[in-house]
Enzyme design. Sequence first.
Site, PDB file in Angstrom:
ATOM      1  CB  SER A 102      -0.855   0.098   1.062  1.00 24.12           C
ATOM      2  OG  SER A 102      -1.756  -0.874   1.250  1.00 24.12           O
TER       3      SER A 102
HETATM    4  N1  SAH Z   1      -0.997  -4.750   4.189  1.00 28.61           N
HETATM    5  C1  SAH Z   1      -0.129  -5.072   2.940  1.00 28.61           C
HETATM    6  C2  SAH Z   1      -0.858  -4.625   1.522  1.00 28.61           C
HETATM    7  C3  SAH Z   1      -1.815  -5.470   1.381  1.00 28.61           C
HETATM    8  S1  SAH Z   1      -2.628  -5.809  -0.383  1.00 28.61           S
HETATM    9  C4  SAH Z   1       1.174  -4.478   3.005  1.00 28.61           C
HETATM   10  O1  SAH Z   1       1.509  -3.662   4.066  1.00 28.61           O
HETATM   11  O2  SAH Z   1       1.958  -4.732   1.877  1.00 28.61           O
HETATM   12  C5  SAH Z   1      -3.759  -6.943   0.141  1.00 28.61           C
HETATM   13  C6  SAH Z   1      -3.440  -8.060   0.357  1.00 28.61           C
HETATM   14  O3  SAH Z   1      -4.521  -8.819   0.774  1.00 28.61           O
HETATM   15  C7  SAH Z   1      -2.927  -9.099  -0.936  1.00 28.61           C
HETATM   16  O4  SAH Z   1      -1.776  -9.423  -0.291  1.00 28.61           O
HETATM   17  C8  SAH Z   1      -3.922  -9.931  -0.963  1.00 28.61           C
HETATM   18  O5  SAH Z   1      -3.469 -11.284  -1.344  1.00 28.61           O
HETATM   19  C9  SAH Z   1      -4.576 -10.187   0.342  1.00 28.61           C
HETATM   20  N2  SAH Z   1      -5.836 -10.606   0.318  1.00 28.61           N
HETATM   21  C10 SAH Z   1      -6.958 -10.618  -0.460  1.00 28.61           C
HETATM   22  N3  SAH Z   1      -7.815 -11.564  -0.055  1.00 28.61           N
HETATM   23  C11 SAH Z   1      -7.541 -12.020   1.183  1.00 28.61           C
HETATM   24  C12 SAH Z   1      -8.403 -12.808   2.167  1.00 28.61           C
HETATM   25  N4  SAH Z   1      -9.455 -13.123   2.138  1.00 28.61           N
HETATM   26  N5  SAH Z   1      -7.602 -13.078   3.090  1.00 28.61           N
HETATM   27  C13 SAH Z   1      -6.385 -12.745   3.833  1.00 28.61           C
HETATM   28  N6  SAH Z   1      -5.533 -11.824   2.580  1.00 28.61           N
HETATM   29  C14 SAH Z   1      -6.266 -11.507   1.505  1.00 28.61           C
END
Ligand code: SAH
Length: 218
Positions: free
Chosen positions: A64
């Site tokens: 992000s």
């Molecule tokens: N917080 C992260 C950015 C997240 S991007 C950072 O600091 O880098 C969003 C993430 O959510 C992705 O890696 C994606 O794979 C994950 N995601 C999507 N659906 C999800 C779910 N149902 N459970 C857990 N993770 C999920």
Amino acid sequence: MTDSLKLKGLRKRLVDDLHRKGINDLKVLQAMNAVPRHLFFPSDFISRAYEDAAFPIEADQTISQPFTVAFQTQLLDVNPGMRVLEIGTGSGYQAAVLCQIGAIVYTIERHELLYRTSSKKLSELGYAAHCIWGDGTGGAPKYAPFDRILVTAASPEDVGVLELQLKEGGKLVVPVGDKNVQRMMLVERGVENNFTRTFHGEFKFVPLVGKYGWKPEI
Ligand code: SAH
């Protein structure tokens, strides 16, 4: 793993920029000044780590934008010792920021590759986050209740399952809306299942995919 005066300088400049953009929670600014964001970046792109921009990571996901991390963390209102659940570990950077503030962090990632990379990275850097591999749309009932829950992917608006895993006085921050744009929703749990929902600007996240999230793209 390396940090350097130059990278520290760039990091400080980014944090000053976030402050100018309206982030004023000192705990958040200090944590982001301490966590080496470049170490959560693909190694060829370290020089881009202190731009205020999102960046692609493995498995078509993103780390992000720093402003978004700062904004969500400030809205979440985290204090040391709180039990915090993050849904969407991704690179692990947000989890590191929460650990740096002193929270007890549980973080869930659905992509196995990202789970493996980020849990290794967090432990190498000494961040004691509990990393979980799986679908986080149903929260983490085994470890509930939480003081705070943070979702870092775009969720449908009904987050009832997560709300029930908050303690009384607990807060949930989640971007809700369709896959193109989301509103940042803050849910505060009062007494007797009384939930207050407020909205805090528009953002763009990758979709939350799973049982209570969106269906995977075919
Ligand atoms: N917080 C992260 C950015 C997240 S991007 C950072 O600091 O880098 C969003 C993430 O959510 C992705 O890696 C994606 O794979 C994950 N995601 C999507 N659906 C999800 C779910 N149902 N459970 C857990 N993770 C999920």
